[in-house]
Motif scaffolding. Sequence first.
Motif, PDB file in Angstrom:
ATOM      1  N   VAL A1488       0.901  -1.241   0.185  1.00  0.00           N
ATOM      2  CA  VAL A1488       0.113  -0.009  -0.214  1.00  0.00           C
ATOM      3  C   VAL A1488       0.536   1.177  -0.285  1.00  0.00           C
ATOM      4  O   VAL A1488       0.712   2.057  -0.834  1.00  0.00           O
ATOM      5  N   GLU A1489       1.780   1.589   0.988  1.00  0.00           N
ATOM      6  CA  GLU A1489       3.098   2.161   0.867  1.00  0.00           C
ATOM      7  C   GLU A1489       3.307   2.217  -0.903  1.00  0.00           C
ATOM      8  O   GLU A1489       3.808   3.722  -0.791  1.00  0.00           O
ATOM      9  N   CYS A1490       4.075   1.545  -1.332  1.00  0.00           N
ATOM     10  CA  CYS A1490       4.131   1.668  -2.452  1.00  0.00           C
ATOM     11  C   CYS A1490       3.266   2.054  -3.638  1.00  0.00           C
ATOM     12  O   CYS A1490       3.676   2.580  -4.285  1.00  0.00           O
ATOM     13  N   CYS A1491       1.681   1.450  -3.325  1.00  0.00           N
ATOM     14  CA  CYS A1491       0.530   2.528  -4.624  1.00  0.00           C
ATOM     15  C   CYS A1491       1.276   4.128  -4.115  1.00  0.00           C
ATOM     16  O   CYS A1491       0.713   4.454  -4.893  1.00  0.00           O
ATOM     17  N   ILE A1492       1.630   4.250  -2.959  1.00  0.00           N
ATOM     18  CA  ILE A1492       1.004   5.905  -2.676  1.00  0.00           C
ATOM     19  C   ILE A1492       2.251   6.728  -3.709  1.00  0.00           C
ATOM     20  O   ILE A1492       2.009   7.582  -4.031  1.00  0.00           O
ATOM     21  N   VAL A1493       3.263   5.623  -3.166  1.00  0.00           N
ATOM     22  CA  VAL A1493       4.625   6.727  -4.029  1.00  0.00           C
ATOM     23  C   VAL A1493       4.525   6.761  -5.278  1.00  0.00           C
ATOM     24  O   VAL A1493       4.715   7.429  -6.285  1.00  0.00           O
ATOM     25  N   LEU A1494       3.842   5.523  -6.116  1.00  0.00           N
ATOM     26  CA  LEU A1494       4.037   5.534  -7.079  1.00  0.00           C
ATOM     27  C   LEU A1494       2.897   6.716  -7.632  1.00  0.00           C
ATOM     28  O   LEU A1494       3.206   7.101  -9.020  1.00  0.00           O
ATOM     29  N   LEU A1495       1.552   6.685  -7.058  1.00  0.00           N
ATOM     30  CA  LEU A1495       1.058   7.523  -7.967  1.00  0.00           C
ATOM     31  C   LEU A1495       1.143   8.800  -7.047  1.00  0.00           C
ATOM     32  O   LEU A1495       0.890   9.918  -8.590  1.00  0.00           O
ATOM     33  N   TYR A1496       1.905   9.099  -6.599  1.00  0.00           N
ATOM     34  CA  TYR A1496       2.794  10.595  -6.453  1.00  0.00           C
ATOM     35  C   TYR A1496       3.708  10.880  -7.591  1.00  0.00           C
ATOM     36  O   TYR A1496       3.204  11.750  -7.526  1.00  0.00           O
ATOM     37  N   LEU A1497       4.036  10.184  -7.481  1.00  0.00           N
ATOM     38  CA  LEU A1497       5.210   9.973  -8.521  1.00  0.00           C
ATOM     39  C   LEU A1497       4.419  10.455  -9.714  1.00  0.00           C
ATOM     40  O   LEU A1497       5.201  11.224 -10.789  1.00  0.00           O
ATOM     41  N   SER A1498       3.333   9.546  -9.851  1.00  0.00           N
ATOM     42  CA  SER A1498       3.145   9.570 -10.860  1.00  0.00           C
ATOM     43  C   SER A1498       2.558  10.972 -11.929  1.00  0.00           C
ATOM     44  O   SER A1498       2.180  11.865 -12.699  1.00  0.00           O
ATOM     45  N   ARG A1499       2.049  11.614 -10.744  1.00  0.00           N
ATOM     46  CA  ARG A1499       0.856  12.679 -11.183  1.00  0.00           C
ATOM     47  C   ARG A1499       2.049  14.190 -10.579  1.00  0.00           C
ATOM     48  O   ARG A1499       2.172  14.881 -11.922  1.00  0.00           O
ATOM     49  N   ASN A1500       2.952  14.111  -9.250  1.00  0.00           N
ATOM     50  CA  ASN A1500       4.135  15.269  -9.773  1.00  0.00           C
ATOM     51  C   ASN A1500       5.055  15.218 -11.010  1.00  0.00           C
ATOM     52  O   ASN A1500       5.255  16.113 -11.381  1.00  0.00           O
ATOM     53  N   ALA A1501       5.469  14.204 -11.547  1.00  0.00           N
ATOM     54  CA  ALA A1501       6.533  13.826 -12.101  1.00  0.00           C
ATOM     55  C   ALA A1501       6.127  14.195 -13.866  1.00  0.00           C
ATOM     56  O   ALA A1501       6.299  14.046 -15.209  1.00  0.00           O
ATOM     57  N   LYS A1502       4.492  14.359 -13.565  1.00  0.00           N
ATOM     58  CA  LYS A1502       3.642  14.039 -14.374  1.00  0.00           C
ATOM     59  C   LYS A1502       3.875  12.484 -16.266  1.00  0.00           C
ATOM     60  O   LYS A1502       4.467  13.076 -16.767  1.00  0.00           O
ATOM     61  N   ALA A1503       4.573  11.449 -15.177  1.00  0.00           N
ATOM     62  CA  ALA A1503       4.723  10.161 -15.550  1.00  0.00           C
ATOM     63  C   ALA A1503       3.216   9.672 -16.268  1.00  0.00           C
ATOM     64  O   ALA A1503       2.465   8.926 -14.135  1.00  0.00           O
ATOM     65  N   THR A1504       3.042   8.648 -16.889  1.00  0.00           N
ATOM     66  CA  THR A1504       1.936   8.339 -17.134  1.00  0.00           C
ATOM     67  C   THR A1504       2.187   6.731 -16.515  1.00  0.00           C
ATOM     68  O   THR A1504       2.863   6.354 -17.039  1.00  0.00           O
ATOM     69  N   LEU A1505       1.804   5.893 -16.289  1.00  0.00           N
ATOM     70  CA  LEU A1505       1.985   4.697 -14.991  1.00  0.00           C
ATOM     71  C   LEU A1505       0.638   3.564 -16.270  1.00  0.00           C
ATOM     72  O   LEU A1505      -0.293   3.421 -16.999  1.00  0.00           O
ATOM     73  N   ASN A1506       1.739   2.893 -17.602  1.00  0.00           N
ATOM     74  CA  ASN A1506       1.535   2.418 -18.370  1.00  0.00           C
ATOM     75  C   ASN A1506       0.674   0.421 -17.795  1.00  0.00           C
ATOM     76  O   ASN A1506       0.238   0.103 -17.836  1.00  0.00           O
ATOM     77  N   PHE A1507       1.721   0.477 -16.679  1.00  0.00           N
ATOM     78  CA  PHE A1507       1.883  -1.005 -16.284  1.00  0.00           C
ATOM     79  C   PHE A1507       2.641  -1.300 -15.338  1.00  0.00           C
ATOM     80  O   PHE A1507       4.040  -0.620 -14.677  1.00  0.00           O
ATOM     81  N   PRO A1508       2.360  -1.477 -14.162  1.00  0.00           N
ATOM     82  CA  PRO A1508       0.153  -1.266 -13.732  1.00  0.00           C
ATOM     83  C   PRO A1508      -0.313   0.018 -14.273  1.00  0.00           C
ATOM     84  O   PRO A1508       0.148   0.477 -14.435  1.00  0.00           O
ATOM     85  N   SER A1509      -1.596  -0.370 -14.140  1.00  0.00           N
ATOM     86  CA  SER A1509      -2.555   0.512 -15.070  1.00  0.00           C
ATOM     87  C   SER A1509      -2.302   1.252 -13.777  1.00  0.00           C
ATOM     88  O   SER A1509      -2.814   1.184 -13.047  1.00  0.00           O
TER      89      SER A1509
END
Length: 1532
Positions: A1488-1509
């Motif tokens: 769950v902690e990793c999920c939060i970091v992934l979402l945060y990085l994808s939003r702030n860095a403007k990077a799209t999460l392709n896999f996993p979506s």
Amino acid sequence: MHERLLPASPNWYCSRCSDTNTKGILGFGARNSIYLVQVTAASPAILGELSGHKERVSGFVFSPHEGEENICASTSDDKTVKIWDTEKRVVISEHSAHENTITALDWSPKERTLVVTGDEKGVVMCFWHNNNDVHSFMPQPRAIFCLSCSPHHESHVAIGYKDGLVAVIDISKKGAMIHRLRGHEDEIHALAWCPQPGEDRLYSRPEEGGEVADAGEAGEEGCYLASGSRDQTLRVWSTARGKGVMTLKMPFLKRRGMSVDPGVKERIWLTVHWPKGRPTHLVSSCFGGELVLWDLAKSDKQKWSLLGTSADGSNPSHSRIVFNLSSTEVDGTQLLISTSMDREIKCWSLSTLECCWSLPTLGGFVYSLSASPVASGMLAVGVGDNMIRLWNTLALGRAYDTRVFWQGIRSKVTALAWHPTKEAHLAFGTDDGKVGIYDVFSNKPPQSSSTYHKKTVYTIAWGPPLPPLSFGGDKPSCSLYSCGGEGIILQHDPWKLTTDALNIDKLICSTNQIKHKLSPHTDFSWKPDGKVLAIGNEDGSIGVFLAPTLRQLCVVEQHHKIINTLRWHHAHSTAPELHALLASGSSNAVVYVHNLHSAIESPGESPVTITEPYRRLEGHTAKITGLDWSPHHDAHLATVGYDGTAQVWDVVKGEPLSNYRGHRGRLLCVQWSPVDPLLIWTGGDDFTVHEWSTARQEHTKPPKGKRAQQMKSKKKKKKATGKGGMRIEDEATEGGENDGGGEEEEEEEEEEKRGLKKEERTAARVETPTASNGERRAGEQQEEEMEEDEEEGNRSSVNTPLTPAVPEWRRGSSQTYSTVFSPDTPRLQNGERATPPARKEDKRRDKPEATSVRKKKQRSLLPLSTSMDHRPREHLLTDCTTLATYTHARDEVSECVPGSGEHIQFGLFSDREALHRMLEEEERGHVEGGHFESMFTLRLWRGQEVEALNMAMEKGELNDHLIAMAPMAGYKVWVQAVEAYVKQLCRQDQHLKASSHLMSIGKFYDAVSLLKTHHFYREAIAMAKSRLRPDDPVLVDLYMTWAEQLEKDGHYTAGAKCYLAVGRDFDAAKIVGRKGDAASLRAAAAVARVSGHRELSRSLALRCAKDLATAQDWRAAQTVLREEGMLSTSLTFITNEVLVMRLSPVGVVTWSPSSTHDWSVPTAEEFILAVGRVWKREFGVCSTSCSEQARQALDELGAVENPQATPNIPLRQLLSQVALDVSQGLLCTLLADDRGALGHFLRAIVRGSEANNFNLMSEMCELLFPDGLYSLKRYTQFLDVSCADSAALARSLEAFICYQQLYRAWWTSSTTTPAQGSGLSADRDSTNITEPPQAQTDHNGLCQQSHENGLSSATNGSVAGRRLDSPAQAQSQVQEELAEVLVEAGRQVLSEPHASLQAHQRAVAEVQKRVSGLVQMHSRGQEAQPSSSAETPPPLKADQEGASSRQDGGGSSEAHTLPALIACMSEHNKAIEDLPQHVKKYPFPNVVECCIVLLYLSRNAKATLNFPSQAEVLNLLQTYGAPLQASWRKLT
């Protein structure tokens, strides 16, 4: 040894503090000791005591096994458990593993060596004393009150808790709960198992909702258990069915004169005992001390019988609550023993239910003893427990016939005195200043005086009335006098105690016309005829006054400290001159006896000052507290003091007769039996009264105190000038306060009284104003304390006037008091001056260097006849005429007797008879002058060698010259003389010289024993080794005794030499390492290695190496390990050293090692390869050879305990654990075990996470897998991917590598540098994740490089770095690399099974937290609200409400009840069990902690999460991330 003894009271409020064995011996804990009593149906007998605990004894039990009746166990508030041998009075085994106060104890009836204990925190410990093995567990986190081991099942133990729970546990299953028996509402006081197995039918009323107790269904599997509780009920439980089968409520017994409210629980203690052989009978206590026998098989209403009810309705039961019960069988009679708060131990017959006897005990210091002068054998005892005991010591058939008086007494009883003619009147004084009179023949409260002392009453006595009570016809025959701590003596009218008492100081001042203030009084004593009163004062003086006007007859100024006690000699002596003997004792250790016959019979106009004693009794080593004259002998005196001994003296001879050492504390009082001339009673601060016989003591003198022995070695001799300028030696002033070790100051307890009064007035002590006084006080500590024989034997007659010093408080008065003498002025002894001889070595040391001093002429052996030849010339001419006339005309000078009288000088010129008369005269003169050596020489001249030697032996005046002459008298006389001289030398502490003389008469072993006894071990060994065989037991015993003494004193190396000398190499190695420093451990390992003790050597070397490694001295640590050939540990230390050096540049390690090897310097080589290279270089360990060596090293490291890391573990210890894991992994690699290697590498990485040290975890990933996942593939390519366990192991490693890469990417993409702080663990409780884990930016180069270069410097395949010139290009490159990291991290880290597992584990932890809250609230005594069935935990925070409702199964109030929480926990545990085993086996990052970091990085860095979506990540977060929703809201 003692005849009888009143012991200390058994300790209160202990579940099991007394027990009996099959031999009829009772043991009970009292204070910090254990008393042993021989029990019979007729009377008890005190056998002795076991002493060793430092604090109160809280438990005691005998071994119940046959053949081990003398073995027992005890517990104490000092948290120790001791196993004793009662016959030898020694401790066999002990342990102190408890960290809290021990409250329960029992010995397993099924297992011989098992002792079970419990403490107030709920910890149960099993102690197998034969091998000192201790196992502990905590069945319930609540206070234990009692426990009992099952007599039918070796692993079942019943435990009673403070909250009323009774639990039966299985100790073989680590305390697993077998039965949880609920029913009692308050603390459990006692548990008792039925002595017979099985559960026969018992009659009882049905329990609530239960059935009539019938164990027929259960068969023989179970057993009954009885429990007594503070809730006033007794319950019988069935262990077969796990429920109660009988409830017995205590009967309310209202006894005459007592009103016990059963509703008051403050003083209720319900103990229970199940006697052996009586499966249907229980014995229990009741409210007021009654004992009840329950018949469990009776069906009628009256199921109980009262113990002790007699025909007349009286009840000899205890008067207060009973704490412990135990039973034994003696001579076919089953006896029950009970201990109670009323301080009595009672014995009951279970067949007749009658009381056999009572043993009184004492609950405080024994301050006073007084024997009745009228009622023979009646002894009054004043005790610090606010009670008076009357002990009829002559009662037939009852050795301890006592009565207790407590009414009207509210404080410690410090003084007692019987009326001289009325046998019922007993006067007493108390600690609060109260004075009263008891009529011991009635039950009425005592009469109390209306006048109280301001402080403690120290002395009370009856005496003739003084004015104004002596005026008039209607007056009492005796008045009551009391002396208190404020320093005054009051006279009370026994007929009218309500009237004010009179201060006798007014009468003293008016009669003697004294204007100044009198010194405070400390003690007084009436002469038996009532005509003279002696008063002791604070300044050490003793005033003697004539009644009834109290005219002062004399003053005794012998003591220089406050007077503790005074006693007159009895008046029925056959020698009238002894009637005036007055004995006195003060705070120094000397007892003085003064003969005041002349001062009393022929008083002068003014008081006489007495400065010399009739006798000076030395031997005690601490202050004197009590005196008593024998009423059966002339001048026999008993004395007691703070040295803990009682001494009997023959005052006329000045000799000690008997010494009693049975007490274990300071003595406060003494009383001679008025019936038996050999019996004496003594009492002290050990809470006991001892009755002992003077004829049965093995010692005659008190033991020498340490203080007295130290003073001997420090004191120096002083020189004084005598008549004619001759230098004489001045010994320590007789009567000085330093004599006998009187300067010893004892620790004063608040309860103490006999000695306490002396310190209360220390500040008011009077000082003398003479100029020499200051010198005297400074010099008293250095005065020479001569031996007793030297003081009595060596005297000379030198007449020099005294120079007395006058105390300041006596200045201006008509009397002159000589209290202190100048140290330069010798003292008078019976009209002669005492001058001890100077020792030769001191004379040589003090001799001046000038050569002009004339050599001193040797004195004549015939001084009397020589002096006659130094008369005037006319006298000498007359002598010639007289001698000629006697020779030729003897009839004309018939008055001339040559050799005697005025014609002593003629003995040399007349016949042999005249010569003998002259020599006899000269001998008498030498004896009077104290020159015994000269007298012995004259006897030798006369051929009286035997008589001379016998007299020298009797006087203790043997010397080397006489011993040299002794063979003239024959071999037998010579041997006797040498033996006597040896004893004399021992008294003078010349033990080395004494041993030499023993060798001269062939007593070689005695000489060695003498040196050993007085701790001259070195000399004794030298003597024995030069004469005896090397294997002689005496020589071995010398070495062992010396080694034990050296070890006790901390001289470990010297002790080791002793052990080596006798071949005890193992003990030598252990004692060398006792100090524990690295040097000592290394030396100890060397000793063990050389001696062949390989295991001990390796153990010591490992301890030494670990200490050196902790100090970062790697070179020395490797040297120690190489010496022992410890390959596996050496490999681990190499790994640890290289690891420390690799972590230093990146800031994880902040210290500097004290010494390192050249090969540990960091290089570009990979960490694993660098360690392997060093292993191969230093020890030849590699993959191509020595596989057996590597396998052995791996097995040895596998046996090393390597526990899980904790958040507060020190970094050095954590690195040593990581190094052990890495070493095991590298050895597995060398053995081609890739799966095992990955498992150990995973443990090394996870340890940083467990310790909340993210930096260490990250750096370990970098060191073990420098290329990230590519490095991991080197190992995983050889794994069996079809194996789920191997796949899970690889998946966990990949997840942790990506986990740390993910956070590095977060750091890299951050626009600001993280703040300083400690690393964040991967498995932390992340309820507030709003920023990346904080790194140590002042040392850790990761963060610095990520901001200086714009990307990470790591080459792990995640963010490969190169410098770009354009900021836009750099930003674009970072975005691309970040996208790669997100894809890889998402693939490896996001695992739904692991997310489910972690969610359930968090839910279980939350439920456990709530259950713990309920338990804590219940233990604090908080009651649930009426509307709820259980207590409600504190409300959740707002951000936890959603999580709790989802994880706990709903948000209703029912989820907060204990059943709901337990059900919820069961659901989560079931869900965890259903998950695959490989998912639960290996640790995994927080999904769950990793999920939060992934979402945060994808939003702030403007990077799209392709896999996993992004939808998959959000789904995981919403499903399992309830506890972290608050953190996610803060981030977004």
